[in-house]
Design an enzyme around this catalytic site. Structure first.
Site, PDB file in Angstrom:
ATOM      1  N   GLN A   1      -5.653 -11.701  -3.432  1.00  0.00           N
ATOM      2  CA  GLN A   1      -4.745 -12.565  -4.211  1.00  0.00           C
ATOM      3  C   GLN A   1      -5.441 -13.817  -4.760  1.00  0.00           C
ATOM      4  O   GLN A   1      -5.085 -14.321  -5.825  1.00  0.00           O
ATOM      5  CB  GLN A   1      -3.529 -12.940  -3.344  1.00  0.00           C
ATOM      6  CG  GLN A   1      -2.706 -11.716  -2.960  1.00  0.00           C
ATOM      7  CD  GLN A   1      -1.931 -11.890  -1.668  1.00  0.00           C
ATOM      8  OE1 GLN A   1      -1.752 -13.006  -1.183  1.00  0.00           O
ATOM      9  NE2 GLN A   1      -1.465 -10.789  -1.098  1.00  0.00           N
TER      10      GLN A   1
ATOM     11  N   ASP B   1      -6.410   5.394   1.620  1.00  0.00           N
ATOM     12  CA  ASP B   1      -6.419   3.990   1.228  1.00  0.00           C
ATOM     13  C   ASP B   1      -7.857   3.458   1.277  1.00  0.00           C
ATOM     14  O   ASP B   1      -8.597   3.730   2.234  1.00  0.00           O
ATOM     15  CB  ASP B   1      -5.548   3.201   2.217  1.00  0.00           C
ATOM     16  CG  ASP B   1      -5.099   1.879   1.646  1.00  0.00           C
ATOM     17  OD1 ASP B   1      -3.896   1.751   1.372  1.00  0.00           O
ATOM     18  OD2 ASP B   1      -5.950   0.977   1.462  1.00  0.00           O
TER      19      ASP B   1
ATOM     20  N   HIS C   1       0.841  -1.206   0.000  1.00  0.00           N
ATOM     21  CA  HIS C   1       0.000   0.000   0.000  1.00  0.00           C
ATOM     22  C   HIS C   1       0.874   1.254   0.000  1.00  0.00           C
ATOM     23  O   HIS C   1       0.610   2.213  -0.728  1.00  0.00           O
ATOM     24  CB  HIS C   1      -0.903   0.012   1.238  1.00  0.00           C
ATOM     25  CG  HIS C   1      -1.855  -1.144   1.285  1.00  0.00           C
ATOM     26  ND1 HIS C   1      -3.200  -1.012   1.109  1.00  0.00           N
ATOM     27  CD2 HIS C   1      -1.633  -2.475   1.466  1.00  0.00           C
ATOM     28  CE1 HIS C   1      -3.781  -2.201   1.197  1.00  0.00           C
ATOM     29  NE2 HIS C   1      -2.841  -3.107   1.409  1.00  0.00           N
TER      30      HIS C   1
ATOM     31  N   SER D   1       2.932  -6.739  -7.645  1.00  0.00           N
ATOM     32  CA  SER D   1       3.820  -7.728  -8.270  1.00  0.00           C
ATOM     33  C   SER D   1       3.304  -8.142  -9.649  1.00  0.00           C
ATOM     34  O   SER D   1       4.073  -8.281 -10.604  1.00  0.00           O
ATOM     35  CB  SER D   1       3.948  -8.975  -7.380  1.00  0.00           C
ATOM     36  OG  SER D   1       4.611  -8.635  -6.187  1.00  0.00           O
TER      37      SER D   1
HETATM   38  N1  UDP Z   1       9.110  -6.238  -3.399  1.00  0.00           N
HETATM   39  C1  UDP Z   1      10.433  -5.916  -3.506  1.00  0.00           C
HETATM   40  N2  UDP Z   1      11.354  -6.879  -3.183  1.00  0.00           N
HETATM   41  C2  UDP Z   1      11.011  -8.122  -2.771  1.00  0.00           C
HETATM   42  C3  UDP Z   1       9.637  -8.437  -2.689  1.00  0.00           C
HETATM   43  C4  UDP Z   1       8.704  -7.472  -3.017  1.00  0.00           C
HETATM   44  O1  UDP Z   1      10.811  -4.801  -3.886  1.00  0.00           O
HETATM   45  O2  UDP Z   1      11.917  -8.937  -2.487  1.00  0.00           O
HETATM   46  C5  UDP Z   1       8.109  -5.188  -3.724  1.00  0.00           C
HETATM   47  C6  UDP Z   1       7.412  -5.479  -5.026  1.00  0.00           C
HETATM   48  O3  UDP Z   1       8.144  -4.916  -6.102  1.00  0.00           O
HETATM   49  C7  UDP Z   1       6.037  -4.855  -4.833  1.00  0.00           C
HETATM   50  C8  UDP Z   1       5.830  -4.863  -3.344  1.00  0.00           C
HETATM   51  O4  UDP Z   1       7.095  -5.167  -2.742  1.00  0.00           O
HETATM   52  O5  UDP Z   1       6.013  -3.524  -5.307  1.00  0.00           O
HETATM   53  C9  UDP Z   1       4.845  -5.916  -2.885  1.00  0.00           C
HETATM   54  O6  UDP Z   1       3.558  -5.512  -3.226  1.00  0.00           O
HETATM   55  P1  UDP Z   1       2.461  -6.557  -3.666  1.00  0.00           P
HETATM   56  O7  UDP Z   1       1.193  -5.801  -3.935  1.00  0.00           O
HETATM   57  O8  UDP Z   1       2.946  -7.393  -4.777  1.00  0.00           O
HETATM   58  O9  UDP Z   1       2.298  -7.525  -2.423  1.00  0.00           O
HETATM   59  P2  UDP Z   1       2.148  -7.274  -0.833  1.00  0.00           P
HETATM   60  O10 UDP Z   1       3.512  -7.231  -0.281  1.00  0.00           O
HETATM   61  O11 UDP Z   1       1.385  -5.984  -0.646  1.00  0.00           O
HETATM   62  O12 UDP Z   1       1.393  -8.485  -0.392  1.00  0.00           O
END
Ligand code: UDP
Length: 496
Positions: A414, A131, A27, A394
């Site tokens: 998801q 949000d 977020h 992602s």
């Molecule tokens: N991300 C990252 N490195 C990692 C894993 C995730 O930079 O090793 C970043 C990814 O690029 C994305 C965010 O963390 O922008 C995760 O957001 P997402 O909506 O995919 O999943 P959430 O973590 O919110 O479940």
């Protein structure tokens, strides 16, 4: 009653927009990117988050210097009301929501009413972007202080629409779920492919009075009280479902992928020169050694594995993935957060008794880091597959990099997204509710070898559509432009 009284010079300054994300990595990441895009458009921005998030953001990224170059950009903090050592995740996440809805609500109202979220030049907030998961209390405050409010929801349109349909599913008796593999009839537009298994995870509650299920339905309903809804999707990806959503929420700004808007606008700012490093909004320490490892791998040979910022798995599940990856004989880069594995029993820290075949297989073909520079990893020429938990950031990053995926959804939206990936967009495989080494092995090989061409073509098609959509005249480009114009109009109408 507290009320935000506008400053006499208010209408002479650019509008001040307050952005307030749910304090979690995904977020914060997309909201901070939107904040930067708005700042690049000349708006004054206040980015408000909790000290817990702010401290991690400033520890791992140079955000203070980065945002100092934008006139009127303010990074502000507000307490989430929880002690510093509270985990704010897993089973105790509900406590975060309760505290935000009570303590933070009171503080936010006071900060807005007393101009603590503005600068000398633009002291009052003329628009709030909150949000979508915090729609209830933020809309209460905005209504009371007469500040226009928009909500930014990170769910894809299909998942958002499924959440909006929860009250209907309860009334018609489709919830609670009885048969996971039956098709859902009560989410219009998705009757042909959405199974109960694919509904947002909250819908798996055995009691329809479940507080999380009820909370999600309530927050989604509150969004219609705002002036508009920003969705992290794009028309070409989910146009038909967006049409359904517009019947209930007429003012939609579908602006994805926000990370691409930011890249393009930064490039423009720097006179078309490639921006050397990506702007990071990371709450974890990034380990860049994986880029050197990727450089040494053949083209299109690596599957990148990451389950995002909040997924937790058992040590047994970790082992199934690990065996599956090693047995697939494909190269893999795995980002494993230090807090990703849930310790099951005494002495089980996941590090003991690792079989030699796994350590050997990893040494030969794998690499592991705690947290990767994901956008760069996905764009690396040696990466050609992504095993993901299907967070929407992602998924969009993977589409933009032209990388097909295997989805192992953890929670929330998801479950819906992974279904869309496999049957609607056809850009990958859905491994929902299964965690077995043989399936991991087979899916990795299906994605990387057997069905590679088919998935690559589909994801390339969506990539092209996404690029078109953020280019001048495209749908996301126009929606973002309209959002900025509407924020300006809100400032003109700001009551003096
Ligand atoms: N991300 C990252 N490195 C990692 C894993 C995730 O930079 O090793 C970043 C990814 O690029 C994305 C965010 O963390 O922008 C995760 O957001 P997402 O909506 O995919 O999943 P959430 O973590 O919110 O479940």
């Amino acid at each position: 009653m507290e009320k935000q009284v506008p400053h006499p010079q208010e209408n002479l300054c650019p509008p001040r927009v307050l952005l307030f994300p749910l304090p979690e990595q995904g977020h914060v990441n997309r909201m901070l990117k939107l904040a930067e895009v708005l700042a690049l458009a000349g708006l004054h921005v206040t980015f408000l988050t909790t000290p817990f998030i702010h401290n991690r953001l400033t520890r791992h990224n140079d955000i203070e210097t980065r945002f100092a170059s934008y006139p009127g950009f303010l990074l502000k903090t507000i307490s989430d009301g929880l002690p510093e050592d509270h985990p704010r995740s897993g089973e105790r996440k509900m406590e975060l929501f309760i505290s935000l809805n009570t303590v933070t609500k009171r503080l936010l109202k006071h900060m807005l009413a007393t101009h603590q979220l503005g600068s000398n030049l633009s002291p009052s907030v003329s628009c709030i972007i909150a949000d979508g998961t915090l729609a209830g209390f933020t809309t209460d405050i905005a209504t009371e202080l007469q500040i226009p409010i928009l909500h930014f929801h990170g769910f894809c349109a299909c998942a958002f629409w499924a959440c909006s349909s929860i009250p209907n599913l309860i009334v018609t008796g489709e919830l609670p779920v009885r048969d996971m593999d039956k098709l859902v009839t009560g989410v219009s537009g998705m009757e042909s492919f959405l199974r109960f298994r694919d509904l947002p995870s909250f819908c798996r509650a055995s009691d329809t009075k479940d507080p999380i299920l009820q909370g999600i339905a309530r927050e989604t309903r509150h969004i219609s009280r705002g002036q508009g809804l920003i969705l992290h999707t794009f028309e070409e990806l989910e146009g038909p479902i967006l049409s359904h959503i517009r019947t209930k929420y007429p003012n939609i700004y579908s602006i994805a992928p926000i990370h691409t808007h930011l890249k393009l606008k930064l490039k423009l700012k720097h006179a078309n020169k490639e921006v050397s490093s990506q702007p990071f909004n990371s709450l974890f320490e990034i380990d860049r050694t994986c880029m050197t490892w990727l450089d040494a791998q053949p083209l299109n040979s690596v599957i990148y594995v990451s389950f995002g910022s909040t997924t937790v798995m058992t040590n047994d599940q970790l082992m199934e993935f690990w065996y599956g990856l090693v047995k697939s004989k494909q190269r893999f880069l795995w980002a494993i957060r230090h807090d990703m594995v849930h310790i099951q029993g005494e002495g089980d820290d996941g590090k003991n008794n690792i079989p030699a075949e796994l350590t050997e297989g990893t040494k030969e073909r794998g690499y592991m880091v705690g947290w990767a520079p994901q956008e760069e990893v996905l764009e690396h020429p040696s990466v050609c597959g992504f095993l993901t938990h299907s967070g929407m950031n992602s998924i969009l990053e993977s589409i933009m990099a032209g990388v097909p995926m295997i989805c192992w959804p953890y929670h929330a939206d998801q479950q819906v997204i992974s279904r869309c990936v496999s049957v609607m967009w056809k850009i990958g495989l859905d491994m929902k509710d299964v965690c077995e080494r043989n399936i991991v092995e087979k899916m990795v090989n299906d994605l990387m070898v057997e069905r590679r061409e088919e998935f690559q073509k589909a994801v390339d098609d969506y990539r092209r559509l996404a690029i078109k959509s953020v280019s001048e005249g495209g749908s996301s480009y126009s929606n973002l432009d309209r959002l900025i114009q509407d924020i300006h109009k809100m400032n003109d109408k700001f009551p003096i």
